[in-house]
Design a protein around this motif. Structure first.
Motif, PDB file in Angstrom:
ATOM      1  N   SER A 176      -0.459  17.741  53.868  1.00 12.67           N
ATOM      2  CA  SER A 176       0.177  17.290  52.625  1.00 12.67           C
ATOM      3  C   SER A 176       1.226  18.304  52.191  1.00 12.67           C
ATOM      4  CB  SER A 176      -0.860  17.085  51.507  1.00 12.67           C
ATOM      5  OG  SER A 176      -1.475  18.311  51.167  1.00 12.67           O
ATOM      6  N   ILE A 177       2.152  17.825  51.359  1.00  8.94           N
ATOM      7  CA  ILE A 177       3.242  18.667  50.865  1.00  8.94           C
ATOM      8  C   ILE A 177       3.360  18.483  49.355  1.00  8.94           C
ATOM      9  CG2 ILE A 177       5.712  19.184  50.976  1.00  8.94           C
ATOM     10  CD1 ILE A 177       5.753  17.934  53.759  1.00  8.94           C
ATOM     11  N   ILE A 178       3.396  19.589  48.646  1.00 13.73           N
ATOM     12  CA  ILE A 178       3.660  19.560  47.206  1.00 13.73           C
ATOM     13  C   ILE A 178       5.075  20.065  46.965  1.00 13.73           C
ATOM     14  CG2 ILE A 178       3.120  20.624  44.984  1.00 13.73           C
ATOM     15  CD1 ILE A 178       0.235  20.578  45.677  1.00 13.73           C
ATOM     16  N   LYS A 179       5.859  19.266  46.258  1.00 13.73           N
ATOM     17  CA  LYS A 179       7.202  19.681  45.872  1.00 13.73           C
ATOM     18  C   LYS A 179       7.133  20.310  44.483  1.00 13.73           C
ATOM     19  CE  LYS A 179       9.579  16.073  48.535  1.00 13.73           C
ATOM     20  NZ  LYS A 179      10.527  14.923  48.466  1.00 13.73           N
ATOM     21  N   ILE A 180       7.571  21.554  44.375  1.00 16.98           N
ATOM     22  CA  ILE A 180       7.532  22.275  43.105  1.00 16.98           C
ATOM     23  C   ILE A 180       8.872  22.148  42.401  1.00 16.98           C
ATOM     24  CG2 ILE A 180       7.169  24.494  41.981  1.00 16.98           C
ATOM     25  CD1 ILE A 180       5.566  25.374  44.394  1.00 16.98           C
ATOM     26  N   SER A 181       8.875  21.512  41.241  1.00 17.78           N
ATOM     27  CA  SER A 181      10.089  21.486  40.423  1.00 17.78           C
ATOM     28  C   SER A 181      10.274  22.832  39.740  1.00 17.78           C
ATOM     29  CB  SER A 181      10.009  20.372  39.382  1.00 17.78           C
ATOM     30  OG  SER A 181       9.884  19.114  39.995  1.00 17.78           O
ATOM     31  N   ASN A 182       9.237  23.265  39.049  1.00 16.79           N
ATOM     32  CA  ASN A 182       9.233  24.591  38.442  1.00 16.79           C
ATOM     33  C   ASN A 182       7.800  25.043  38.219  1.00 16.79           C
ATOM     34  OD1 ASN A 182       8.504  23.823  35.459  1.00 16.79           O
ATOM     35  ND2 ASN A 182      10.209  22.474  36.010  1.00 16.79           N
ATOM     36  N   ALA A 183       7.594  26.334  38.282  1.00 17.71           N
ATOM     37  CA  ALA A 183       6.278  26.918  38.070  1.00 17.71           C
ATOM     38  C   ALA A 183       6.458  28.365  37.621  1.00 17.71           C
ATOM     39  CB  ALA A 183       5.443  26.857  39.352  1.00 17.71           C
ATOM     40  N   PHE A 184       5.434  28.897  36.981  1.00 14.55           N
ATOM     41  CA  PHE A 184       5.470  30.313  36.623  1.00 14.55           C
ATOM     42  C   PHE A 184       4.048  30.842  36.525  1.00 14.55           C
ATOM     43  CE2 PHE A 184       5.378  28.090  32.519  1.00 14.55           C
ATOM     44  CZ  PHE A 184       4.366  28.765  31.857  1.00 14.55           C
ATOM     45  N   LEU A 185       3.915  32.146  36.695  1.00 17.12           N
ATOM     46  CA  LEU A 185       2.623  32.798  36.518  1.00 17.12           C
ATOM     47  C   LEU A 185       2.838  34.191  35.935  1.00 17.12           C
ATOM     48  CD1 LEU A 185       1.865  35.027  39.075  1.00 17.12           C
ATOM     49  CD2 LEU A 185       2.127  32.898  40.310  1.00 17.12           C
ATOM     50  N   PHE A 186       1.899  34.617  35.084  1.00 14.96           N
ATOM     51  CA  PHE A 186       1.958  35.947  34.484  1.00 14.96           C
ATOM     52  C   PHE A 186       0.651  36.199  33.742  1.00 14.96           C
ATOM     53  CE2 PHE A 186       2.934  33.269  30.985  1.00 14.96           C
ATOM     54  CZ  PHE A 186       2.698  33.964  29.816  1.00 14.96           C
ATOM     55  N   PHE A 187       0.468  37.439  33.286  1.00 12.40           N
ATOM     56  CA  PHE A 187      -0.692  37.789  32.475  1.00 12.40           C
ATOM     57  C   PHE A 187      -0.291  37.772  31.011  1.00 12.40           C
ATOM     58  CE2 PHE A 187      -3.320  40.966  30.239  1.00 12.40           C
ATOM     59  CZ  PHE A 187      -4.571  40.392  30.443  1.00 12.40           C
ATOM     60  N   ASP A 188      -0.983  36.941  30.224  1.00  9.84           N
ATOM     61  CA  ASP A 188      -0.710  36.831  28.794  1.00  9.84           C
ATOM     62  C   ASP A 188      -1.417  37.987  28.086  1.00  9.84           C
ATOM     63  OD1 ASP A 188      -0.805  36.157  26.038  1.00  9.84           O
ATOM     64  OD2 ASP A 188      -0.460  34.058  26.534  1.00  9.84           O
ATOM     65  N   GLU A 189      -0.628  38.991  27.688  1.00 14.12           N
ATOM     66  CA  GLU A 189      -1.192  40.200  27.084  1.00 14.12           C
ATOM     67  C   GLU A 189      -1.833  39.906  25.725  1.00 14.12           C
ATOM     68  OE1 GLU A 189      -2.345  44.071  27.008  1.00 14.12           O
ATOM     69  OE2 GLU A 189      -1.199  43.170  28.653  1.00 14.12           O
ATOM     70  N   LYS A 190      -1.273  38.926  25.005  1.00 12.22           N
ATOM     71  CA  LYS A 190      -1.791  38.605  23.680  1.00 12.22           C
ATOM     72  C   LYS A 190      -3.160  37.945  23.758  1.00 12.22           C
ATOM     73  CE  LYS A 190      -0.663  36.005  19.481  1.00 12.22           C
ATOM     74  NZ  LYS A 190       0.327  35.121  18.805  1.00 12.22           N
ATOM     75  N   ASN A 191      -3.313  36.969  24.653  1.00  9.94           N
ATOM     76  CA  ASN A 191      -4.570  36.217  24.744  1.00  9.94           C
ATOM     77  C   ASN A 191      -5.486  36.702  25.870  1.00  9.94           C
ATOM     78  OD1 ASN A 191      -3.968  34.194  22.637  1.00  9.94           O
ATOM     79  ND2 ASN A 191      -2.319  33.596  24.025  1.00  9.94           N
ATOM     80  N   LEU A 192      -5.008  37.669  26.666  1.00  8.64           N
ATOM     81  CA  LEU A 192      -5.810  38.310  27.715  1.00  8.64           C
ATOM     82  C   LEU A 192      -6.299  37.329  28.772  1.00  8.64           C
ATOM     83  CD1 LEU A 192      -7.925  40.809  25.553  1.00  8.64           C
ATOM     84  CD2 LEU A 192      -5.787  41.240  26.764  1.00  8.64           C
ATOM     85  N   PHE A 193      -5.372  36.567  29.337  1.00  7.78           N
ATOM     86  CA  PHE A 193      -5.748  35.730  30.473  1.00  7.78           C
ATOM     87  C   PHE A 193      -4.568  35.561  31.427  1.00  7.78           C
ATOM     88  CE2 PHE A 193      -4.728  32.508  27.100  1.00  7.78           C
ATOM     89  CZ  PHE A 193      -3.582  31.970  27.675  1.00  7.78           C
ATOM     90  N   ASN A 194      -4.904  35.324  32.708  1.00  9.05           N
ATOM     91  CA  ASN A 194      -3.901  34.963  33.699  1.00  9.05           C
ATOM     92  C   ASN A 194      -3.518  33.502  33.486  1.00  9.05           C
ATOM     93  OD1 ASN A 194      -3.932  37.469  35.034  1.00  9.05           O
ATOM     94  ND2 ASN A 194      -5.671  36.851  36.305  1.00  9.05           N
ATOM     95  N   LEU A 195      -2.238  33.196  33.697  1.00  9.69           N
ATOM     96  CA  LEU A 195      -1.790  31.818  33.513  1.00  9.69           C
ATOM     97  C   LEU A 195      -0.879  31.411  34.667  1.00  9.69           C
ATOM     98  CD1 LEU A 195      -1.600  29.262  31.742  1.00  9.69           C
ATOM     99  CD2 LEU A 195       0.361  30.305  30.602  1.00  9.69           C
ATOM    100  N   PHE A 196      -1.189  30.253  35.260  1.00  2.00           N
ATOM    101  CA  PHE A 196      -0.341  29.661  36.289  1.00  2.00           C
ATOM    102  C   PHE A 196      -0.047  28.230  35.872  1.00  2.00           C
ATOM    103  CE2 PHE A 196      -0.094  27.249  40.395  1.00  2.00           C
ATOM    104  CZ  PHE A 196       1.169  27.708  40.747  1.00  2.00           C
ATOM    105  N   ASP A 197       1.236  27.900  35.748  1.00  2.00           N
ATOM    106  CA  ASP A 197       1.646  26.586  35.272  1.00  2.00           C
ATOM    107  C   ASP A 197       2.628  25.988  36.269  1.00  2.00           C
ATOM    108  OD1 ASP A 197       3.070  24.507  33.641  1.00  2.00           O
ATOM    109  OD2 ASP A 197       1.730  25.275  32.106  1.00  2.00           O
TER     110      ASP A 197
END
Length: 311
Positions: A176-197
């Protein structure tokens, strides 16, 4: 930077006042023109400042940026690649045709802080943007990525645009193939969690994926496919080394499958939590073992007609 601007301001003012004093009022420069000359001088000074990284040794730049990408963003570049410095739209290093163990990256933009170009050793990366990349993932890669997701992401964003993810089986065949339009990941320092969108498309079906992982091992993944009227949410809590629990919700059309589960000694014990297929209540519970595979499942459909499943 402020010191440079101050020096140029003083230089322009002295020059203008000197001209005025030596011309016996034959030459008069208005206040407006003074500001124009000052602003042009500041602009040239700023452009010159932005160009300073061009004078850095190219080998030093390549080693510095490569090391920072590895230590701060977990991006390990391999093989040779072309790197150049650009000031527009904002100062960054452009890396073309690079590779990692999992991806071939056509364009990699590394945006850097403008705080102090006079001290190259203090170079700081503000953001990484990946474009036109092809990621290849197998089952083994999934396990590695899942384990590494427990580690803290970088506080600076990694963005991915116009790229693809190729999922491969054990025979290295693309399934299978996923086409990524846009994505980002980072550590949210304020809420203290990793985020991948991620916003993407699979089998021509648009979908959104959001993964959130706190440092105390609480994880949540959401997948939404509006065209299918599908929504999937899974919340996972690790209570100790031997016991984990979670809640799984699948909503599609007018049906909702809600499941509570516990995982202990690689055995999943699960049960329904108010599940419904259309307007009919269903109930189920069971145990699932992965290796070796074994499933013990009990289902109560109440008044639901099994024939409806075929329609």
């Amino acid at each position: 930077m402020k010191q440079i601007i101050k020096i140029f301001n003083n230089l322009i003012k002295k020059t203008i006042f000197k001209l005025e004093n030596n011309t016996n009022n034959n030459l008069h420069i208005s206040t407006f023109n003074k500001y124009i000359i000052t602003m042009i001088s500041i602009l040239f000074a700023y452009i010159f400042y932005l160009l300073i990284p061009l004078f850095y040794d190219k080998n030093w730049v390549q080693n510095k940026i490569t090391n920072k990408l590895s230590t701060e963003f977990n991006i390990d570049l391999i093989d040779s690649f072309d790197i150049s410095y650009r000031i527009l739209p904002k100062p960054h290093y452009l890396i073309k045709d690079s590779k990692t163990d999992l991806a071939e990256i056509k364009i990699l933009n590394v945006f850097i802080s403008q705080s102090n170009f006079f001290n190259k050793d203090n170079t700081r990366i503000n953001q990484v943007v990946i474009k036109k990349a092809n990621f290849s993932l197998s089952n083994d890669n999934f396990k590695t990525l899942y384990e590494s997701s427990d580690d803290k992401f970088s506080e600076q964003k990694i963005k991915i645009n116009n790229s693809n993810i190729f999922f491969k089986d054990n025979l290295n065949e693309v399934i299978s193939i996923i086409k990524i339009s846009n994505a980002f990941l980072f550590f949210d320092e304020k809420n203290l969690f990793n985020l991948f969108d991620l916003n993407g498309e699979v089998f021509n079906i648009p979908f959104k994926l959001k993964y959130q992982n706190t440092l105390d091992l609480q994880k949540q993944i959401e997948i939404k496919a509006p065209d299918l009227k599908l929504e999937f949410i899974n919340k996972f809590f690790k209570k100790d080394e031997d016991l984990s629990s979670g809640i799984n919700n699948i909503s599609i059309l007018s049906s909702s499958i809600n499941t509570k589960y516990n995982i202990k000694d690689q055995i999943v014990i699960f049960q329904s939590d108010g599940s419904r297929v259309y307007n009919s209540k269903i109930d189920y519970n069971g145990q699932l073992a992965i290796n070796p595979f074994d499933l013990n499942l009990k289902i109560n459909l109440y008044n639901y007609k099994i024939s409806n499943l075929f329609t």
